[in-house]
Motif scaffolding. Structure first.
Motif, short mmCIF file in Angstrom:
data_model
loop_
_atom_site.label_atom_id
_atom_site.label_comp_id
_atom_site.label_asym_id
_atom_site.label_seq_id
_atom_site.Cartn_x
_atom_site.Cartn_y
_atom_site.Cartn_z
N LYS A 4 0.78 -1.23 -0.04
CA LYS A 4 0.09 0.05 -0.11
C LYS A 4 1.00 1.06 0.12
O LYS A 4 0.69 2.14 -0.75
CB LYS A 4 -0.90 0.03 1.16
CG LYS A 4 -2.04 1.03 1.10
CD LYS A 4 -3.13 0.92 2.08
CE LYS A 4 -4.49 1.91 1.72
NZ LYS A 4 -5.43 1.62 1.96
N GLU A 5 1.71 1.37 0.82
CA GLU A 5 2.43 2.55 0.79
C GLU A 5 4.15 2.15 0.26
O GLU A 5 4.71 1.36 0.73
CB GLU A 5 2.79 2.89 2.41
CG GLU A 5 1.48 3.46 3.00
CD GLU A 5 1.19 4.54 2.48
OE1 GLU A 5 1.48 5.51 2.14
OE2 GLU A 5 -0.30 4.55 2.39
N HIS A 7 7.65 3.12 -0.51
CA HIS A 7 9.11 4.19 -0.35
C HIS A 7 10.14 3.25 -1.13
O HIS A 7 10.78 2.46 -0.63
CB HIS A 7 9.37 4.30 1.16
CG HIS A 7 10.48 5.45 1.44
ND1 HIS A 7 11.65 5.35 0.85
CD2 HIS A 7 10.16 6.66 1.91
CE1 HIS A 7 12.27 6.13 0.90
NE2 HIS A 7 11.51 7.28 1.68
N PRO A 44 11.25 8.78 -1.65
CA PRO A 44 10.13 7.77 -1.96
C PRO A 44 9.77 7.33 -3.19
O PRO A 44 9.01 6.30 -3.48
CB PRO A 44 9.22 8.65 -1.05
CG PRO A 44 9.30 9.98 -1.32
CD PRO A 44 10.85 10.19 -1.25
N GLU A 45 10.23 8.34 -3.99
CA GLU A 45 9.83 8.15 -5.69
C GLU A 45 11.03 8.45 -6.37
O GLU A 45 12.09 9.27 -5.93
CB GLU A 45 8.88 9.03 -6.06
CG GLU A 45 7.58 8.84 -5.35
CD GLU A 45 6.36 10.00 -5.69
OE1 GLU A 45 6.99 10.86 -6.53
OE2 GLU A 45 5.30 9.77 -5.31
N TYR A 66 4.81 -1.72 -8.01
CA TYR A 66 3.85 -1.13 -8.26
C TYR A 66 2.86 -1.73 -9.12
O TYR A 66 1.67 -1.42 -8.76
CB TYR A 66 4.51 0.41 -9.28
CG TYR A 66 5.46 1.08 -8.84
CD1 TYR A 66 4.92 2.28 -7.80
CD2 TYR A 66 6.79 1.17 -8.63
CE1 TYR A 66 5.57 2.76 -6.99
CE2 TYR A 66 7.51 1.98 -7.99
CZ TYR A 66 7.13 2.89 -7.25
OH TYR A 66 8.03 3.96 -6.61
N HIS A 69 0.87 -3.35 -6.30
CA HIS A 69 -0.06 -2.18 -5.68
C HIS A 69 -1.10 -1.97 -6.50
O HIS A 69 -2.45 -1.91 -5.94
CB HIS A 69 0.71 -0.82 -5.50
CG HIS A 69 -0.12 0.14 -5.19
ND1 HIS A 69 -0.29 0.60 -3.64
CD2 HIS A 69 -0.93 1.29 -5.75
CE1 HIS A 69 -0.93 1.48 -3.72
NE2 HIS A 69 -1.40 2.12 -4.91
N TYR A 73 -4.81 -2.50 -4.92
CA TYR A 73 -5.72 -1.23 -4.55
C TYR A 73 -6.33 -0.49 -5.48
O TYR A 73 -6.79 0.42 -5.29
CB TYR A 73 -4.54 -0.39 -3.85
CG TYR A 73 -3.98 -1.18 -2.72
CD1 TYR A 73 -4.63 -1.33 -1.59
CD2 TYR A 73 -2.73 -1.61 -2.54
CE1 TYR A 73 -4.42 -2.08 -0.34
CE2 TYR A 73 -2.00 -2.34 -1.50
CZ TYR A 73 -2.84 -2.44 -0.26
OH TYR A 73 -2.41 -2.96 0.81
#
Length: 144
Positions: A4-5, A7, A44-45, A66, A69, A73
């Motif tokens: 979900k998150e 980094h 983070p990106e 990704y 993800h 989600y």
């Protein structure tokens, strides 16, 4: 791994430590100063070009993070294209599950963090697919 998150800098740093690549070697490959490499670990990106370089250097597909993800989600929407019309844009298919994703979901079942129905509802994984994974991998929930 939680999808979900994301980094990406931390994930890259973890992979670098795991396979024991030196910062000096990375700096030479990227043709940047060593402190710039360390700064990347804090971001983070990263750009797709940088991420592609990291994927090649560390022999790990960071783009898959990704993709997982998106699978977990991104809500499914009805297809806005009528049956007789053909879409000129690429279609996103959500039926590709990586081994990492399957392990993640099965670990949720095994530890009892989520019920099978919660997984089906939260991640929109078809119930039959989930049960096939459970049968194939012989997962038994700690709470069952």
């Amino acid at each position: 791994m939680l999808y979900k998150e994301i980094h990406i800098g931390e994930l890259i740093k973890n992979k670098v430590e795991e396979i024991e690549v030196t910062i000096r070697h990375i700096a030479e490959v990227f043709k940047i100063p060593e402190n710039a490499v360390l700064e990347m670990f804090e971001k983070p990106e990263l750009s797709t070009g940088e991420l592609l370089k990291w994927s090649k250097l560390l022999r790990y597909d960071f783009f898959r993070v990704y993709s997982q993800h998106l699978i977990l989600y991104t809500p499914q929407y009805p297809n806005p294209v009528k049956k007789n019309e053909k879409s000129k844009s690429m279609k996103f298919r959500k039926n590709i599950y990586s081994d990492e994703l399957i392990e993640f979901v099965l670990e949720l079942v095994k530890t009892g963090k989520k019920t099978k129905q919660e997984i089906v509802d939260d991640y929109r994984i078809p119930k039959t697919t989930l049960y096939k994974w459970i049968t194939k991998h012989q997962v038994v929930s700690d709470l069952e």
